[in-house]
Write an enzyme that holds these catalytic residues in place. Structure first.
Site, mmCIF file in Angstrom:
data_model
loop_
_atom_site.group_PDB
_atom_site.id
_atom_site.type_symbol
_atom_site.label_atom_id
_atom_site.label_comp_id
_atom_site.label_asym_id
_atom_site.label_seq_id
_atom_site.Cartn_x
_atom_site.Cartn_y
_atom_site.Cartn_z
ATOM 1 N N ASP A 103 0.824 -1.217 0.000
ATOM 2 C CA ASP A 103 0.000 0.000 0.000
ATOM 3 C C ASP A 103 0.856 1.263 0.000
ATOM 4 O O ASP A 103 0.497 2.274 -0.613
ATOM 5 C CB ASP A 103 -0.985 -0.013 1.170
ATOM 6 C CG ASP A 103 -0.318 -0.311 2.509
ATOM 7 O OD1 ASP A 103 -1.015 -0.325 3.531
ATOM 8 O OD2 ASP A 103 0.907 -0.542 2.517
ATOM 9 N N ASP A 129 -2.821 -7.679 2.208
ATOM 10 C CA ASP A 129 -3.956 -6.855 2.685
ATOM 11 C C ASP A 129 -4.348 -5.747 1.717
ATOM 12 O O ASP A 129 -5.013 -4.790 2.093
ATOM 13 C CB ASP A 129 -3.620 -6.241 4.045
ATOM 14 C CG ASP A 129 -2.371 -5.373 4.000
ATOM 15 O OD1 ASP A 129 -1.999 -4.822 5.049
ATOM 16 O OD2 ASP A 129 -1.768 -5.245 2.901
ATOM 17 N N ARG A 162 4.290 -27.111 27.359
ATOM 18 C CA ARG A 162 4.332 -25.653 27.482
ATOM 19 C C ARG A 162 3.266 -24.967 26.618
ATOM 20 O O ARG A 162 2.762 -25.550 25.651
ATOM 21 C CB ARG A 162 5.703 -25.129 27.032
ATOM 22 C CG ARG A 162 6.795 -25.284 28.056
ATOM 23 C CD ARG A 162 8.140 -24.938 27.467
ATOM 24 N NE ARG A 162 9.175 -24.853 28.505
ATOM 25 C CZ ARG A 162 10.482 -24.864 28.243
ATOM 26 N NH1 ARG A 162 10.895 -24.963 26.977
ATOM 27 N NH2 ARG A 162 11.368 -24.787 29.217
ATOM 28 N N ARG A 171 1.481 -6.593 10.047
ATOM 29 C CA ARG A 171 1.187 -5.178 10.323
ATOM 30 C C ARG A 171 -0.219 -5.041 10.916
ATOM 31 O O ARG A 171 -0.474 -5.593 11.973
ATOM 32 C CB ARG A 171 1.382 -4.312 9.095
ATOM 33 C CG ARG A 171 1.403 -2.836 9.470
ATOM 34 C CD ARG A 171 1.951 -1.938 8.398
ATOM 35 N NE ARG A 171 3.405 -1.759 8.491
ATOM 36 C CZ ARG A 171 4.163 -1.474 7.427
ATOM 37 N NH1 ARG A 171 3.631 -1.402 6.238
ATOM 38 N NH2 ARG A 171 5.464 -1.301 7.566
#
Ligand code: F6P
Length: 344
Positions: A103, A129, A162, A171
């Site tokens: 972007d 995205d 664990r 992001r």
């Protein structure tokens, strides 16, 4: 004609495959190609463009990174830089420019095209995205790396009984976390689109343990919001030239592991996959898709369709306006998020 190629923003496996496709398509038409060094920095500064000989792209199909180099320099940020880009394009004799980016990079390409400059785009970001396109170069390679890491982390988490928190990139969206978590069999996936409370995660892990599942893999996206942990937005953040916080410095994975151990009493550890998600060789899918959109971007230049970008639509390549692709971030939909919950 002399055609320029630029790679900007975060690198991703597949960029070189796309560059190779542009150069080989151009070669077939007798068109010279010039590489712009280090993203937009290479046009803000003069004399940063060099000819790409077709022989140079032989053997780069399977090579990660970008032979041109990249940067996060943003010409929109400093006065005069957009004019410098136009001046240096002319000085380099570029009749057209193909920009491979996410972007940020493509928002600059859009602004240049709006000013009448001959620019087309190629969708590239491991975050996957961008709008309109169903795929961005680098995403499949990142998901493959996350999947392989989760496979490995299952055996060590099981051996030690664990909770293993795995922090991944993406992001402000959770595509890498969700798809990597689905493929790697995560026991909980935390993404920015769907904020959760620390208590919810702790309760889920206790429930697993009560059902005899004595280890858990929790995938957390670097940009996620978890109530009960430090509110990162309230803190001063180091930012890049596009204003993005350096999420790798938030340490949400480490914070979550520590908080979960305190809340549940279960041993917890953290693995931050970081830049391994952008490293190494592209997957076959990235090589194929990068080749297809690289070739399609060349065709857009040949047809003089500037301000446009090839996008994945179904099994084919369609064409969109760069402006639409960068209009907003494509976020993880609730149906996929709910599908992942089936397997927790
Ligand atoms: O945009 C791709 C990306 O890898 C994001 O997932 C991540 O948050 C960012 O780049 C890291 O930026 P940098 O490489 O500048 O540290």
């Amino acid at each position: 004609m002399r055609l320029g190629v630029l790679t900007g923003g975060g690198d991703a496996p597949g960029l070189n495959a796309a560059i190779r496709a542009v150069v080989r398509k151009a070669q077939a038409d007798g068109v010279a190609v010039a590489g712009v060094r280090n993203g937009w920095a290479g046009l803000v500064e003069p004399n940063q463009t060099r000819a790409i000989d077709p022989h140079e792209v032989s053997g780069i199909l399977a090579v990660g990174g970008t032979i041109l180099g990249t940067s996060r320099v943003n010409p929109l940020k400093s006065a005069g830089s957009m004019e410098a880009v136009a001046t240096n394009m002319r000085a380099a004799g570029l009749d057209a420019l193909i920009t491979l980016g996410g972007d940020d990079t493509l928002s600059v390409a859009r602004a240049l095209a709006d000013r009448g400059l001959p620019v087309v785009g190629v969708p590239k970001t491991m975050d996957n995205d961008l709008q309109v396109t169903e795929y961005c170069i680098g995403f499949d390679s990142a998901v493959a790396i996350v999947t392989e890491a989760l496979d490995r982390l299952h055996t060590t988490a099981a051996a030690h009984h664990r909770v293993m928190v795995v922090e991944v990139m993406g992001r402000d969206t959770g595509w890498v976390a969700l798809m990597g978590g689905l493929a790697g069999g995560a026991d909980m996936i935390v993404v920015p689109e769907f904020p959760v409370e620390l208590a919810q995660i702790a309760t889920h892990l206790r429930g697993r343990r009560s059902r005899g599942r004595d280890f858990s893999i929790v995938v957390v996206a670097e940009g996620a919001t978890i109530g009960g942990l430090t509110d990162f937005e309230a803190e001063p953040q180091a930012r890049d030239q596009f204003g993005h916080a350096l999420l790798s410095r938030r340490g949400i994975g480490a914070q979550l592991a520590e908080a979960l151990e305190a809340a549940t009493g279960f041993e917890a550890r953290v693995t931050v996959l970081g830049y391994t998600q952008r490293g190494g060789a592209p997957t076959a899918y990235d090589r194929i898709w990068a080749t297809r959109v690289g070739a399609a971007a060349y065709d857009l230049v040949k047809e003089g369709r500037y301000g446009k970008i090839p996008v994945k639509k179904g099994d084919g390549v369609d064409v969109a306006d760069i402006a639409d692709v960068v209009s907003s971030q494509r976020r993880v939909p609730s149906d996929l998020y709910e599908l992942a919950r089936v397997f927790y």
